[in-house]
Every structure is written in C-alpha cells, then in structure tokens.
Scaffold this motif. Structure first.
Motif, PDB file in Angstrom:
ATOM      1  N   ASP A  22       0.817  -1.207   0.000  1.00 18.35           N
ATOM      2  CA  ASP A  22       0.000   0.000   0.000  1.00 18.35           C
ATOM      3  C   ASP A  22       0.857   1.265   0.000  1.00 18.35           C
ATOM      4  N   VAL A 129     -13.207 -11.424  -0.304  1.00 24.18           N
ATOM      5  CA  VAL A 129     -12.548 -10.130  -0.205  1.00 24.18           C
ATOM      6  C   VAL A 129     -11.691 -10.080   1.051  1.00 24.18           C
ATOM      7  N   SER A 131      -7.879  -7.772   2.705  1.00 22.04           N
ATOM      8  CA  SER A 131      -7.125  -6.524   2.568  1.00 22.04           C
ATOM      9  C   SER A 131      -5.639  -6.775   2.745  1.00 22.04           C
ATOM     10  N   LYS A 134      -4.055  -0.917   3.370  1.00 22.74           N
ATOM     11  CA  LYS A 134      -5.152  -0.077   2.884  1.00 22.74           C
ATOM     12  C   LYS A 134      -5.700  -0.539   1.539  1.00 22.74           C
ATOM     13  N   LEU A 135      -5.145  -1.619   0.991  1.00 21.11           N
ATOM     14  CA  LEU A 135      -5.563  -2.101  -0.323  1.00 21.11           C
ATOM     15  C   LEU A 135      -6.701  -3.112  -0.200  1.00 21.11           C
ATOM     16  N   ASN A 136      -7.662  -3.013  -1.106  1.00 16.90           N
ATOM     17  CA  ASN A 136      -8.735  -3.999  -1.195  1.00 16.90           C
ATOM     18  C   ASN A 136      -8.350  -5.074  -2.209  1.00 16.90           C
ATOM     19  N   VAL A 137      -8.539  -6.332  -1.826  1.00 13.15           N
ATOM     20  CA  VAL A 137      -8.157  -7.457  -2.667  1.00 13.15           C
ATOM     21  C   VAL A 137      -9.332  -8.421  -2.770  1.00 13.15           C
ATOM     22  N   LYS A 138      -9.522  -8.983  -3.971  1.00 10.54           N
ATOM     23  CA  LYS A 138     -10.554  -9.997  -4.176  1.00 10.54           C
ATOM     24  C   LYS A 138      -9.923 -11.218  -4.831  1.00 10.54           C
ATOM     25  N   VAL A 154      -6.278  -6.678  -7.118  1.00  7.06           N
ATOM     26  CA  VAL A 154      -5.838  -5.695  -6.127  1.00  7.06           C
ATOM     27  C   VAL A 154      -6.179  -4.314  -6.685  1.00  7.06           C
ATOM     28  N   GLU A 155      -7.259  -3.752  -6.203  1.00  8.96           N
ATOM     29  CA  GLU A 155      -7.766  -2.489  -6.737  1.00  8.96           C
ATOM     30  C   GLU A 155      -7.959  -2.626  -8.260  1.00  8.96           C
TER      31      GLU A 155
END
Length: 286
Positions: A22, A129, A131, A134-138, A154-155
């Motif tokens: 991040d 989902v 994290s 601060k990064l959102n990951v799926k 990742v974003e």
C-alpha cells in the motif's frame, strides 16, 4: 488507492514474483515466490527469495500474505521459507485439496499427508474479499490450467497466474491432471470482462527471440491481440486449438519436484530416518 507493485523476474524458470504494497512503511503481500532449485544436484537456494526480503526490508513493510495463484509445475515455491523470515499467512484457492488428492496418489505420499488444504494458512473462496493494509483485494476463481487456479484483483490490477500469458504468447496449457481447456476459456473471459484499462500481471513470460521479458498488459490489449483468445475467437475454436497444442508439449522440467513441494505450501517432505528429505520420481506414470 492504487497498489504499489514491484516485480521480480526469475530467468531460470521464466517466473515473475511480486511484492504488492500500500505504501512505504505499510503492508504487503507476496505473490508466487520462487525457491531456487537445481535439478542436477537436488540443491535448493534462496537467492530469489532473498531479493524479495531485501526489498521488503528496504521499504519497511509488514508482510500480511504470501499468495499462490496455484500449485505451480514449473518452479518450487519459497512460501514456507518466506513465512519463517517475514511472517504473514500462506494462502491458495479452496479447490487445492483436489490437486493434493490427485498427486497424493501419483506420488504415493506418506500416510500422514492429508489432502485437506490445511498445509496452507487460508484457502480463498471465489470472490472472497480481504485486505493488504489499505488495499482492497478480491480472490477470483479462474480454473482450467489446474482446478485450483486463482487470480487476485488488487484495486485496478489483476494478477492472473498462469491463466493468461502476454498477448503474443497466448494462454497456459490445460492438460495437467484436472486441467480443462473449456474451463480455462471461461476463466479467461471472466477476466476479460473487466474494463479495458484493467492492468493484468502475468506469472510467466516466455518471450520470442528479439523481445525482452514483459509481464504487464491490459484487458484491452489482450482482447485485441492475444493470439489464442482475442475477441472473435469462440469457446469451441479455443478448445480445439488448446487441446491440439497441448498434445505437442513436453512436460515442464520441474514438474515432478515442484508439485511435491507446492501442494505442501513450500514444506519439504518429512525427513526419513537419516534426517534427509527426498523427492520422488514416479516411473511411467505421467
């Protein structure tokens, strides 16, 4: 926020590992790390993994995840080594027990090996989902190359593992045990349904003569130029091509040693009574 992405290319196995973070002094995930292995001597080294460690320490990052896109057949994973040095949780797709059971039979693994995925700290479900700082990951299930392949979004970036290669190379084979060309096509189209500017990061590059290795492309570039799955190539055409092509391919050089380690999240087989771990070579099976 946009992810910071540092790529590490291993020329011995044509593999790209990534540190995704991040911000400096923040948090990171490692994707598809390589443990160096000499098939002539059976010796392992950690030179490739040490490069990841040096970068992570330079940026003062805390490692949260060590992510595998699948149980690789072309390199040994350094996940266990890195976890011991950096911490973090190892993870792979929840279908990994299917792969473990297949190869448990082929290699006649020790009786205490259980094909339940618990060798990893976490098994991701499709669309799960999580994290990284601060990064959102799926996690995206993208089977076909193997039954347990995952891609990680990742974003605005997707790390596609062996699902796709650079457009001039095409796609991964689908003839390993449990692989399926039709499932691979559907997984690829799932990725290519993302917006055209979505960044795609490969796990490998096998550049043709005259081109240097590359590992970043986009959905738009793949849809326009991928030699196997560009727009206009339908599922039946792809399956016919992929299955015919796979029949001509040799097995990867490191298939036999790598699978035995990678289904164990990077652990070596249990040492025998002389204190040495051994990898098996099944004769006339694969």
């Amino acid at each position: 926020m946009k992810p910071n992405i540092e790529a590490f290319f291993d020329g011995a196995t044509w593999t790209v590992s990534y540190v995704v973070f991040d911000e400096p002094n923040g948090y990171c995930a490692i994707i598809d790390p390589v443990l160096d292995y000499d098939p002539k001597s059976g010796r392992t080294r950690t030179a490739s993994a040490n490069k990841l460690i040096a970068f992570i320490e330079e940026k003062n990052l805390t490692t949260e995840w060590i992510l595998e896109t699948h149980a690789h057949a072309d390199h040994l994973t350094a996940a266990h080594f890195l976890k011991g040095r950096l911490g973090g949780k190892t993870a792979i797709g929840k279908e990994i027990p299917i792969v473990q059971e297949t190869f448990r039979k082929i290699f006649n693994f020790e009786t205490d090996f259980t094909p339940d995925g618990k060798q990893f700290d976490h098994l991701f479900a499709d669309n799960e989902v999580f994290s990284v700082g601060k990064l959102n990951v799926k996690a995206l299930s993208t089977p076909g190359h193997t039954p347990a392949d995952l891609s990680y979004q990742v974003e605005e970036a997707i790390f596609v593992g062996d699902t796709l290669f650079m457009p001039d190379i095409g796609t991964a084979r689908a003839d390993f045990p449990g692989g399926n060309a039709r499932r691979l096509f559907r997984s690829i189209r799932k990725i290519l349904d993302y917006p055209a500017n979505t960044r795609l990061f490969m796990c490998h590059d096998y550049p043709p003569q005259g081109r240097t290795p590359r590992w970043e492309t986009s959905v738009g570039e793949q849809r326009a130029n991928n030699v196997h799955v560009r727009d206009g190539i339908d599922e039946d055409q792809f399956v016919a091509m992929r299955e015919a092509r796979d029949r001509t391919l040799e097995m990867p050089t490191l298939l036999l040693p790598s699978i035995q380690v990678n289904v164990r999240a990077g652990l070596m087989p249990s040492p025998e009574n002389n204190g040495i771990s051994y990898l098996k070579i099944p004769l006339n099976v694969i």
